[in-house]
Design an enzyme around this catalytic site. Structure first.
Site, PDB file in Angstrom:
ATOM      1  N   PRO A   2      14.386   7.380  20.132  1.00 28.45           N
ATOM      2  CA  PRO A   2      14.459   7.676  21.566  1.00 28.45           C
ATOM      3  C   PRO A   2      15.293   6.676  22.338  1.00 28.45           C
ATOM      4  CG  PRO A   2      12.256   6.938  20.972  1.00 28.45           C
ATOM      5  CD  PRO A   2      13.025   7.040  19.714  1.00 28.45           C
ATOM      6  N   GLU A   3      16.350   7.163  22.935  1.00 22.74           N
ATOM      7  CA  GLU A   3      17.106   6.363  23.889  1.00 22.74           C
ATOM      8  C   GLU A   3      16.818   6.977  25.254  1.00 22.74           C
ATOM      9  OE1 GLU A   3      20.967   5.107  22.863  1.00 22.74           O
ATOM     10  OE2 GLU A   3      20.625   5.274  20.711  1.00 22.74           O
ATOM     11  N   LYS A  59      14.349   2.824  28.821  1.00 18.70           N
ATOM     12  CA  LYS A  59      13.513   3.488  27.825  1.00 18.70           C
ATOM     13  C   LYS A  59      12.032   3.260  28.092  1.00 18.70           C
ATOM     14  CE  LYS A  59      17.092   2.007  24.702  1.00 18.70           C
ATOM     15  NZ  LYS A  59      17.388   0.982  23.702  1.00 18.70           N
ATOM     16  N   ARG A 112       6.580   4.969  12.872  1.00 22.55           N
ATOM     17  CA  ARG A 112       6.802   3.590  12.417  1.00 22.55           C
ATOM     18  C   ARG A 112       6.121   2.521  13.260  1.00 22.55           C
ATOM     19  NH1 ARG A 112      13.037   4.435  10.275  1.00 22.55           N
ATOM     20  NH2 ARG A 112      12.546   6.413   9.336  1.00 22.55           N
ATOM     21  N   ARG A 259      23.555  -4.719  13.963  1.00 19.35           N
ATOM     22  CA  ARG A 259      23.345  -3.273  14.008  1.00 19.35           C
ATOM     23  C   ARG A 259      24.570  -2.546  13.449  1.00 19.35           C
ATOM     24  NH1 ARG A 259      18.193  -4.374  14.982  1.00 19.35           N
ATOM     25  NH2 ARG A 259      17.895  -2.288  14.234  1.00 19.35           N
TER      26      ARG A 259
END
Length: 269
Positions: A2-3, A59, A112, A259
DNA sequence: CAGATTGTTAGGAG
DNA sequence: ACTCCTAACAATCT
């Protein structure tokens, strides 16, 4: 994943499903990890209370309640929301469940367990504590200039810094830099005013488009199509490449700020 | 099945 | 005290 756009979708989902119903019980599967306040306090605040509205900064989601305290919700990397009635329909990986007296339930789903739930007295207090910057969806050139001032590190990790542009996540950062034609490792302090302006415009544009587009329906000039092969069910090759939608050169992958980063070595400088 | 993935933050280095 | 950077965290999917 989710962004900002997905969190905005979740916010609307909650608005449409879960407001103005009295909460009868709250279950949290792993409070030690995912709940930032004591479970008994959390229940005390919520039992008999109702959600009355929502707010979002980047977010971070806020659920306002009739009695004042505000539930904070962050979806980590795998967070999602669910709403159902029958216990048999309980979503897999429901980590927190809010039971309503109507018999319906709202579930905070998070395979997670990187998501977090908490309480705060006011959105503004929370924003200050977390030092959250102005929401990326409406970030102005001036605000971005301010956020990047005197920063020497690579631009991409700064875009992921929620104190600067909350709401930008890993793939959106790549897309934004591609659209603004900026190299992910450009030191922020070398950006010219016109480039920062371009960057601010790209942030808003990508987020607006992402808010509407289904993932596979992004405009053809978007870089996202070049990273999807990675997740394509048929693909077993880990270093395959797709071509830049602008110049056809092979899209490169490297690690920036730890990243995975996709970029066009020809278009982004 | 080892490795990649994702957002955030604690902690170390400078 | 500040900035910058890396690695750790959980769990799943490929």
């Amino acid at each position: 994943m989710p962004e900002l756009p997905e969190v905005e979708t979740y916010r609307r989902f909650i608005d449409e499903t879960s407001l103005y119903q009295t909460i009868t019980e709250v279950e949290v599967q792993d409070p030690k990890r995912q709940l930032q306040v004591d479970l008994d306090d959390f229940r005390k605040v919520l039992r008999g209370n109702q959600f009355t509205g929502t707010q979002r900064i980047g977010k971070q989601l806020f659920l306002l309640t009739a009695q004042g305290p505000i539930v904070t919700m962050h979806f980590g990397m795998t967070g999602d929301v669910g709403y159902y009635r029958d216990a048999a329909d309980t979503p897999r990986f429901a980590r927190a469940i809010f039971h309503f007296e109507t018999g319906f339930k709202f579930a905070f789903i998070d395979s997670r367990k990187f998501g977090r739930l908490g309480l705060t007295q006011s959105v503004d207090t929370f924003r200050q504590q977390k030092k959250l910057g102005p929401d990326a969806l409406t970030l102005s050139t001036e605000e971005l200039t301010q956020g990047l001032a005197r920063k020497k590190s690579a631009i991409k990790p700064l875009l992921l810094d929620q104190r600067i542009a909350p709401g930008v996540g890993n793939w959106i950062a790549d897309e934004v830099l591609f659209q603004a034609q900026l190299e992910p490792e450009r030191p922020a302090h070398t950006l010219q005013p016109t480039e920062i302006d371009r960057l601010a415009t790209s942030i808003r544009e990508v987020l607006e488009i992402a808010a509407e587009a289904i993932y596979r329906d992004f405009p053809s000039h978007y870089l996202i199509h070049a990273r999807e092969w990675d997740e394509a069910p048929s693909s077993t090759i880990t270093n395959a490449h797709l071509n830049c939608p602008r110049c056809q050169m092979l899209i490169q992958k490297k690690y920036v700020g730890g990243r995975a980063t996709y970029f066009c070595p020809n278009c982004q400088m």
